[in-house]
Design an enzyme around this catalytic site. Structure first.
Site, PDB file in Angstrom:
ATOM      1  N   CYS A   2       0.870  -1.159  -0.095  1.00  0.00           N
ATOM      2  CA  CYS A   2       0.136   0.134   0.002  1.00  0.00           C
ATOM      3  C   CYS A   2       0.634   1.334  -0.178  1.00  0.00           C
ATOM      4  O   CYS A   2       1.975   1.122  -0.139  1.00  0.00           O
ATOM      5  CB  CYS A   2      -0.686   0.011   1.200  1.00  0.00           C
ATOM      6  SG  CYS A   2      -1.784  -1.621   1.464  1.00  0.00           S
ATOM      7  N   LEU A  46      -3.784  -1.726  -1.568  1.00  0.00           N
ATOM      8  CA  LEU A  46      -3.893  -2.689  -2.552  1.00  0.00           C
ATOM      9  C   LEU A  46      -4.152  -4.133  -1.853  1.00  0.00           C
ATOM     10  O   LEU A  46      -3.147  -4.616  -0.967  1.00  0.00           O
ATOM     11  CB  LEU A  46      -2.410  -2.924  -3.316  1.00  0.00           C
ATOM     12  CG  LEU A  46      -2.201  -4.077  -4.246  1.00  0.00           C
ATOM     13  CD1 LEU A  46      -3.180  -3.869  -5.312  1.00  0.00           C
ATOM     14  CD2 LEU A  46      -0.762  -4.132  -4.556  1.00  0.00           C
ATOM     15  N   GLY A  70       2.980  -3.112   3.485  1.00  0.00           N
ATOM     16  CA  GLY A  70       3.654  -4.240   3.422  1.00  0.00           C
ATOM     17  C   GLY A  70       2.928  -5.427   4.000  1.00  0.00           C
ATOM     18  O   GLY A  70       1.675  -5.562   3.892  1.00  0.00           O
ATOM     19  N   GLU A  71       3.537  -6.712   4.239  1.00  0.00           N
ATOM     20  CA  GLU A  71       3.118  -7.913   4.622  1.00  0.00           C
ATOM     21  C   GLU A  71       4.049  -8.375   5.773  1.00  0.00           C
ATOM     22  O   GLU A  71       4.986  -8.409   5.888  1.00  0.00           O
ATOM     23  CB  GLU A  71       3.167  -8.666   3.727  1.00  0.00           C
ATOM     24  CG  GLU A  71       2.405  -8.304   2.105  1.00  0.00           C
ATOM     25  CD  GLU A  71       1.041  -8.466   2.530  1.00  0.00           C
ATOM     26  OE1 GLU A  71       0.437  -8.976   3.246  1.00  0.00           O
ATOM     27  OE2 GLU A  71       0.315  -8.005   1.595  1.00  0.00           O
ATOM     28  N   ASP A  94      -3.157  -9.176   8.455  1.00  0.00           N
ATOM     29  CA  ASP A  94      -2.248  -8.930   9.190  1.00  0.00           C
ATOM     30  C   ASP A  94      -2.175  -7.342  10.001  1.00  0.00           C
ATOM     31  O   ASP A  94      -1.615  -7.339  10.991  1.00  0.00           O
ATOM     32  CB  ASP A  94      -0.805  -9.097   8.493  1.00  0.00           C
ATOM     33  CG  ASP A  94      -0.557  -8.176   7.216  1.00  0.00           C
ATOM     34  OD1 ASP A  94      -1.860  -7.690   6.666  1.00  0.00           O
ATOM     35  OD2 ASP A  94       0.224  -8.297   6.465  1.00  0.00           O
ATOM     36  N   ILE A 280      10.769 -11.815 -19.719  1.00  0.00           N
ATOM     37  CA  ILE A 280      10.487 -11.021 -20.621  1.00  0.00           C
ATOM     38  C   ILE A 280      11.971 -11.368 -21.410  1.00  0.00           C
ATOM     39  O   ILE A 280      13.066 -11.806 -20.779  1.00  0.00           O
ATOM     40  CB  ILE A 280      10.598  -9.485 -20.637  1.00  0.00           C
ATOM     41  CG1 ILE A 280      11.549  -8.840 -19.666  1.00  0.00           C
ATOM     42  CG2 ILE A 280       9.311  -9.263 -19.966  1.00  0.00           C
ATOM     43  CD1 ILE A 280      11.415  -7.427 -19.371  1.00  0.00           C
ATOM     44  N   GLY A 354      13.462 -13.519  -7.327  1.00  0.00           N
ATOM     45  CA  GLY A 354      14.740 -14.011  -6.637  1.00  0.00           C
ATOM     46  C   GLY A 354      15.607 -12.999  -6.264  1.00  0.00           C
ATOM     47  O   GLY A 354      16.987 -13.497  -5.847  1.00  0.00           O
TER      48      GLY A 354
END
Length: 603
Positions: A2, A46, A70-71, A94, A280, A354
């Site tokens: 967000c 989001l 965040g998460e 969360d 891509i 990654g």
């Protein structure tokens, strides 16, 4: 993922809304604005977990109000701990866990968190605001402070009005291609460094910053290689597993590199359904990894989306880069990153990446240079210095200027710093005092590889890689999660013997050996091409007119501390094909576009 905003400046609600609209891409699902006492909160959501309106922010509990970006990947276990203490929950996300965890433990909640986060909590009883940023700086946190007035935001644009350019930051950018924390491109606006808490006392009109996480002293755990490999594999599997929690469709970025291959392989192994992967590629085989990525996808049985890009596809991203990065950002790999996220958003809202593997497991060419310098440093300094004076070179020394400066480098630590600040400068006068914020790597004695990795993580990862990924993904409202940036993996890797990670020139040895469990070595053991674009050729051809127009004398004279004569010679030699200076030309070009975007220069 967000965007957050917080201020005690008495803006009207409509003014705050206009500010948030400038970064609406960070959270298109819901805009929340709330005033508590004289504090205005703003939030752009989001929605990834608990899509219900009940998880919208700002969120309140008793005398606390939070905005959070965040998460928190381990929020389930923290929620169970809080339930045992008598707390009840009305959401399945969360944010409520974080808010009630702060109510119970205060700042003690932060070390419990495993995630990427930047948040602010206002306590209406104590009249204090507590803020925190994750250990590795995955999520951004900007704040303006002057005489007790403050603004906090996920990006610079909403809080930059009326601010002056920070000339020191411009010089740092021209050396590094980014502006490192705690600096920003504007005076009186700062970045909260990773692993730090910030507390504002509204009564005394003072604030304090306190570090809650840093690298510990390296401790060899005495693990055999096989034990280390098994433990790392288990850590990686858990890091991927907790990052697969999502109430929206997810996928995984898949390049030709081994880091994204391993993360995607583990995710495919955990997931009950075939995962979606995205890559891509380019027409130019020197830069194209799409064929290798397609081989990976076939082996792990993913639903693979491959997009081959033409130069114009990438060049169309330039206006987007200037729009969403807010500060000058000279890493040209931001362009394909933007394009990758634009494509990915058509299919999913969350993607694994990654990122972070090269830093902890010694995967960059930087580490080869360190190994070579170790041999070079055996030559007495006086002889090296004398030898540097005999090197013949042209006006700029396309190849010999860096070598001359390396020969004059006195110590390993000085050499390591030079890797990140550069051995060629386009500044009239160079001042590296800002590196005082990044001296922790010098505590690592007798282990130059780990010292380099530490500075790589603290300086480059936060200010280049993490910024690139956050802005490129948020530009298209995509959440990117990076298992290699799990702090448990960072800490585990630091305690491993270097030879487990870098063995006689073989980079990321232990990661490669884990990947063999999923993908045959002959498939992944191919030269890594990097996530780069053929910028040098574009400057000479497709973009020549664009660069010449934006790098006029009129603009160059506005850039503080720029050695204009040296830069113009670089530009001329590059256009004539007599030198390769794309990195320097690109960073000054991006600065020109930034000056124009923020009203400091008009063509």
């Amino acid at each position: 993922m967000c965007g957050i905003y917080l201020t005690n400046i008495p803006f009207e609600e409509e003014e705050v809304k206009i500010k948030l609209e400038t970064i609406k891409f960070r959270g298109p699902d819901y805009t929340g604005i709330k005033k508590v006492d004289n504090i205005t909160f703003g939030h752009l959501r989001l929605a990834i977990i608990d899509l219900d309106l009940r998880s919208n922010q700002p969120m309140q509990f008793e005398d606390l109000t939070i905005v959070f970006n965040g998460e928190i990947y381990n929020f389930d276990s923290i929620r169970e701990e809080l339930k045992a203490l008598g707390y009840h929950f009305t959401t399945s996300g969360d944010t409520e866990v974080l808010l009630k965890g702060y109510k119970e433990w205060g700042e003690g909640i932060v070390p419990k968190l495993n995630g990427m986060f930047a948040f602010s909590i206002y306590n209406a009883t104590t009249k204090k605001i507590f803020c925190s940023r994750d250990r590795l700086g995955v999520k951004p946190f900007y704040y303006y402070w002057k005489d007790g007035d403050f603004e906090i935001c996920s990006q610079l644009r909403p809080i930059h009005e009326g601010k002056q350019i920070n000339e020191e930051a411009v010089s740092i950018y021209l050396d590094c291609t980014y502006v490192p924390s705690p600096y920003t491109i504007f005076k009186d606006i700062y970045k909260l460094p990773p692993g730090n808490n910030l507390e504002i006392d509204l009564t005394t009109k003072k604030f304090s910053i306190k570090q809650y996480w840093d690298f510990k002293e390296i401790k060899d755990e005495g693990l055999s290689y096989e034990e280390a490999k098994e433990q790392l594999h288990e850590l990686l599997k858990d890091a991927v597993k907790i990052r697969l929690q999502s109430d929206v469709p997810f996928g995984s970025f898949l390049s030709g590199g081994i880091d994204s291959a391993l993360i995607s392989s583990i995710a495919a192994d955990i997931s009950k359904e075939p995962i979606k992967t995205f890559s891509i590629g380019f027409d130019d085989p020197k830069y194209d990894e799409s064929k290798v990525a397609a081989q990976y996808a076939k082996i792990i049985k993913s639903q693979h989306t491959e997009t081959i890009c033409k130069p114009e596809d990438i060049l169309e991203m330039i206006p987007k880069l200037v729009e969403v990065y807010d500060e000058p950002f000279g890493d040209s790999s931001a362009l394909p990153s933007l394009l990758l996220n634009k494509i990915t958003k058509q299919y999913v809202t969350m993607a694994l990446s990654g990122d972070g593997g090269d830093e902890s497991f010694l995967g960059y060419h930087n580490f080869d240079w360190v190994a070579k310098f170790k041999k070079l440093s055996k030559i007495p300094y006086a002889l090296r210095y004398l030898g540097s004076n005999f090197l013949r070179f042209n006006v700029l020394g396309a190849r010999t200027e860096p070598l001359k400066n390396i020969l004059k480098t006195k110590s390993e630590h000085q050499f390591i710093a030079g890797i990140f600040t550069g051995y060629i400068s386009i500044l009239k006068k160079r001042n590296l005092n800002w590196l005082s914020h990044y001296q922790g790597y010098k505590k690592v004695i007798g282990n130059p590889m780990q010292a380099t990795a530490d500075l790589n993580i603290k300086l480059w990862l936060e200010n280049d890689s993490n910024v690139k990924v956050d802005r490129a993904s948020m530009a298209y409202s995509v959440e990117v999660r990076s298992p290699f940036l799990d702090y448990r993996i960072i800490e585990f890797a630091r305690n491993l013997p270097v030879v487990y990670r870098y063995d006689n020139g073989l980079k990321k040895k232990i990661v490669r050996d884990i990947l063999k469990k999923y993908i045959p070595e002959e498939v992944f053991n191919q030269p890594k091409k990097g996530f780069s674009v053929p910028l040098g050729g574009w400057i000479r051809k497709e973009l020549r007119k664009e660069f010449e127009e934006n790098l006029s004398d009129d603009f160059l004279n506005k850039v503080p501390n720029l050695d204009i004569d040296k830069f113009k010679k670089m530009f001329k030699l590059h256009l004539e094909g007599k030198g390769e200076y794309a990195s320097f030309i690109w960073r000054v070009y991006v600065l020109s576009k930034w000056y124009q975007e923020f009203g400091f220069y008009k063509k």
